[in-house]
Motif scaffolding. Structure first.
Motif, PDB file in Angstrom:
ATOM      1  N   PHE A 104       0.809  -1.204   0.000  1.00 26.51           N
ATOM      2  CA  PHE A 104       0.000   0.000   0.000  1.00 26.51           C
ATOM      3  C   PHE A 104       0.849   1.263   0.000  1.00 26.51           C
ATOM      4  CE2 PHE A 104      -3.374  -2.777   0.248  1.00 26.51           C
ATOM      5  CZ  PHE A 104      -4.552  -2.080   0.066  1.00 26.51           C
ATOM      6  N   ILE A 105       2.147   1.122   0.271  1.00 32.33           N
ATOM      7  CA  ILE A 105       3.035   2.279   0.108  1.00 32.33           C
ATOM      8  C   ILE A 105       3.490   2.377  -1.350  1.00 32.33           C
ATOM      9  CG2 ILE A 105       5.242   3.281   0.771  1.00 32.33           C
ATOM     10  CD1 ILE A 105       4.906   1.867   3.465  1.00 32.33           C
ATOM     11  N   GLU A 107       2.040   1.300  -4.177  1.00 33.63           N
ATOM     12  CA  GLU A 107       1.044   1.648  -5.195  1.00 33.63           C
ATOM     13  C   GLU A 107       0.878   3.163  -5.361  1.00 33.63           C
ATOM     14  OE1 GLU A 107      -2.593  -0.446  -4.619  1.00 33.63           O
ATOM     15  OE2 GLU A 107      -1.887  -2.191  -5.720  1.00 33.63           O
ATOM     16  N   PRO A 108       0.640   3.904  -4.267  1.00 39.94           N
ATOM     17  CA  PRO A 108       0.509   5.350  -4.449  1.00 39.94           C
ATOM     18  C   PRO A 108       1.789   6.003  -4.945  1.00 39.94           C
ATOM     19  CG  PRO A 108      -0.136   4.698  -2.242  1.00 39.94           C
ATOM     20  CD  PRO A 108       0.435   3.504  -2.888  1.00 39.94           C
ATOM     21  N   THR A 111       1.684   5.720  -8.664  1.00 38.88           N
ATOM     22  CA  THR A 111       0.787   6.686  -9.319  1.00 38.88           C
ATOM     23  C   THR A 111       1.309   8.103  -9.159  1.00 38.88           C
ATOM     24  OG1 THR A 111      -0.575   6.812  -7.338  1.00 38.88           O
ATOM     25  CG2 THR A 111      -1.271   5.283  -9.030  1.00 38.88           C
ATOM     26  N   ALA A 112       2.022   8.362  -8.052  1.00 36.77           N
ATOM     27  CA  ALA A 112       2.554   9.708  -7.864  1.00 36.77           C
ATOM     28  C   ALA A 112       3.634   9.996  -8.902  1.00 36.77           C
ATOM     29  CB  ALA A 112       3.120   9.862  -6.454  1.00 36.77           C
ATOM     30  N   PHE A 116      -1.967   8.399 -13.475  1.00 37.47           N
ATOM     31  CA  PHE A 116      -3.010   7.373 -13.557  1.00 37.47           C
ATOM     32  C   PHE A 116      -3.299   6.919 -14.985  1.00 37.47           C
ATOM     33  CE2 PHE A 116      -3.972   9.223  -9.437  1.00 37.47           C
ATOM     34  CZ  PHE A 116      -4.247   8.097  -8.701  1.00 37.47           C
ATOM     35  N   PHE A 220      -2.974  -5.694  -9.591  1.00 36.96           N
ATOM     36  CA  PHE A 220      -4.027  -6.583  -9.109  1.00 36.96           C
ATOM     37  C   PHE A 220      -3.865  -8.002  -9.615  1.00 36.96           C
ATOM     38  CE2 PHE A 220      -6.415  -2.993  -7.582  1.00 36.96           C
ATOM     39  CZ  PHE A 220      -7.038  -3.554  -6.494  1.00 36.96           C
TER      40      PHE A 220
END
Lengths: 298, 364
Positions: A104-105, A107-108, A111-112, A116, A220
């Motif tokens: 969860f660290i 993934e963002p 995208t950062a 997207f 995913f």
């Protein structure tokens, strides 16, 4: 019949990707006893690094693949060194949660950095196809299956004949005995994370070269590789490959016959087929098709 | 002459809920805050944040019973929360039962669904359970999107469940000639329920079933050897935790008045896990504490996104990270940091501070 074979081919191609990711799960699980939920993040990271190498730095695609595998391996080994090493001896709950946290660290962060929107990796295959016997084969799918077969073969040779492979097998079998023989557990742990990350990155860039392109949700696919690992048996590399192919086939066939056979179950049933298969197999054979039965001693 | 107030003369003394004068004073202070807060803070934003935090706290207590006390990993909490919300929509909204009944109905549905998953926990441990419950989130999402009669499908469903207990309607509270806003009423309702659920959970864990759960967590084989039916307790813990999660979901749905399948995703499960880890595994108090810290985070980030550098305030706006992505990263970061540096969570920090003052001037 043609349609059936065509679906099977799509399934093999998808299953190859699952097999690569699941193999990575098994490598880490066997040597360190950890299930690595962060695999999806590493997969996405590998794919996006491949995009940067191939598109922004204009490296030849083959070299870009090697580079992204190598850098993902580095990231994987670094994770192991910085975070997971501290968790040796902690209960499985804590370790699983750490890898989920890492996912969860990652993934963002991805995208950062890359945004997207959907991206297309410059690759030599694109949507070219070859025809044989009435069937249409995508060149990318053929490469995916071929590369997976080659990598899996190389992996088994490495595991079977190299001294590091032997060290990994010994550590998986009995860590203390391995340490007593002078095998460096640290090197084994770091290597298995590096291998798993490289496998994930390869799967990622192969997926990203496909028709779906490259989006942040590519990670995913690694979650769908969990059922593949369970199906094959958590501690069996051969099982992971088998499980990956079975899950891929099942998913592709469900998708192919969605309208005729599965319309009663709602749209996009194929997405949950891996999980349903996993639940069935867990009820019948909890240790998987090729896994070893867990012995519990009191 | 009686013994000193801090002396314990047996297990009964150790197990008392509010044994010491300090604990009793703290409780009284909390009750006063509970009663007075909505009349002081009348701002709808802050009240709604507190209401969501309270609902989250209920769900987190449920997860902590399962994960913290019984040691079973569940990534499927979001599934049960969703089930509860839809139960409220159908039982409370369409059939129109009053609040206590739809809350109980949601709990019953949650328990039944948890009981369906329960048998897996008997055969699977640790890793396997995490993956099966992960599958549950995806299977659930598929169900919510396709059972259109029940859930309204992709477009979601309104939840029109009423919020009255007997003559008291929390949607438009009227007490002693004073009328209160919906948010004020819901604050009292939700936090009252938090207290109720916390009390039930606390009572459960300090009695035989609770000790049995902890024995199963610490070593299930050893627990079986000393006569704990590990299987029954595992299924029981799953059912109880799902029932509480469904209640939280029912409250969530009827407070928000509308729910859609997008809400019951993996991130929600991870948020709950982050809460119990940050708050402190295996403490009821920690679950509430964690809910206050982690549960309020998304709303606060959303509200103050303009003040945080680098955060996009609108889709495609300036900044490199979206509010959603920032939340996700923070949950991940909190989980990792707490597990590595403070595995006992905020509750552990609190207990250490308390122990320090209790033993002062000695350092142990």
């Amino acid at each position: 019949m043609t349609a059936f074979l065509q679906n099977c081919f799509a399934g093999l191609s998808l299953g190859s990707t699952y097999a690569l990711v699941a193999l990575g799960f098994v490598v880490i699980f066997k040597s360190t006893g950890v299930i690595n939920f962060a695999q999806g993040g590493l997969l996405a990271l590998g794919a996006y690094l491949g995009y940067t190498f191939s598109n922004n730095l204009a490296v030849a695609f083959g070299v870009a693949v090697l580079l992204c595998c190598a850098s993902a391996a580095l990231v994987g080994a670094t994770f192991e060194r910085i975070v997971l090493r501290r968790m040796v001896g902690q209960p499985p709950f804590a370790v699983i949660m750490i890898t989920i946290g890492l996912l969860f660290i990652l993934e963002p962060m991805i995208t950062a950095i890359w945004g997207f929107d959907q991206k297309q990796i410059t690759n030599p295959w694109n949507i070219r196809t070859v025809e044989a016997g009435g069937l249409v084969f995508g060149v990318r799918d053929l490469w995916t299956i071929g590369l997976t077969a080659a990598v899996v073969a190389a992996f088994f040779v490495f595991f079977r004949y190299s001294s590091l492979g032997l060290a990994m097998r010994v550590t998986a079998f009995d860590p203390e005995a391995a340490l007593a023989q002078g095998i460096s557990a640290r090197r084994v742990y770091a290597t298995s994370w590096a291998i798993a990350a490289a496998l994930a990155a390869l799967a990622g860039i192969l997926m990203a070269a496909g028709p779906g392109g490259l989006t942040p949700s590519i990670g995913f696919i690694a979650l769908a590789a969990f059922p593949a690992m369970i199906l094959g048996g958590m501690d069996s590399p051969a099982g992971a490959v088998l499980g990956g192919l079975v899950i891929g086939l099942a998913e592709a066939l469900t998708r192919g016959y969605q309208d005729e056979l599965f319309s009663w179950a709602g749209s996009n049933v194929s997405v949950i087929v891996p999980y349903l298969l996993m639940i069935v197999i867990l009820l019948i054979r909890p240790y998987g098709l090729l896994g070893t039965k867990e012995v519990r001693r009191v | 002459m009686g013994a000193h107030r801090n002396v314990t003369r047996g297990y009964a003394d150790e197990l008392r809920l509010f044994g010491t004068p300090l604990a009793r004073t703290g409780l009284a202070a909390l009750v006063v805050v509970f009663l007075v807060l909505p009349t002081v803070v009348q701002n709808d934003f802050w009240l709604s944040v507190l209401i969501y935090v309270g609902i989250t706290a209920i769900g987190a207590i449920g997860l902590n019973l399962l994960t913290g006390y019984c040691g079973q990993i569940s990534l499927g909490h979001a599934f049960f929360i969703g089930a509860g919300a839809y139960a409220a929509a159908r039982v409370g909204g369409e059939i129109g039962l009053p609040l206590p009944l739809w809350l109980l109905a949601a709990a019953a549905i949650g328990a039944a669904l948890g009981g369906l998953i329960g048998p897996f926990t008997l055969r699977l441990r640790g890793h396997y359970l995490a993956i099966v419950t992960l599958g549950l989130v995806f299977i659930g999402e598929h169900l919510w999107r396709n059972l259109t009669d029940l859930t309204g499908g992709n477009s979601g469903t309104p939840v029109t469940a009423g919020a009255s207990i007997g003559p008291i309607d929390f949607n438009s509270l009227n007490l002693f000639g004073e009328s209160y806003s919906r948010n004020q009423g819901w604050f009292w309702l939700v936090w009252g329920l938090v207290a109720l659920v916390a009390l039930l959970a606390k009572n459960l864990v300090r009695t035989r079933p609770g000790r049995a759960l902890q024995a199963v967590r610490d070593r299930d084989q050893a627990a079986e050897v000393i006569g704990v039916r590990a299987g029954q307790y595992k299924i029981g813990a799953f059912m109880l935790s799902s029932a509480i999660a469904a209640m939280a979901g029912a409250l969530f749905g009827s407070y928000q008045q509308f729910v859609s399948p997008d809400e019951w995703n993996l991130l929600l499960s991870i948020q709950y896990i982050a809460i119990v880890i940050v708050g402190g595994l295996g403490t009821i108090f920690g679950a509430v504490l964690g809910a206050i810290f982690v549960g309020a985070l998304p709303a606060l980030i959303d509200r103050y996104s303009e003040a945080i550098p680098g955060v996009q305030t609108s889709v495609g706006g300036e900044g490199f990270i979206s509010v959603f992505a920032l939340n996700q990263a923070l949950f991940g970061l909190l989980i990792v940091l707490f597990l590595v540096f403070e595995p006992r969570g905020l509750a552990g920090i609190w207990l250490r501070i308390k122990a320090y003052f209790k033993a002062w001037p000695f350092s142990y």
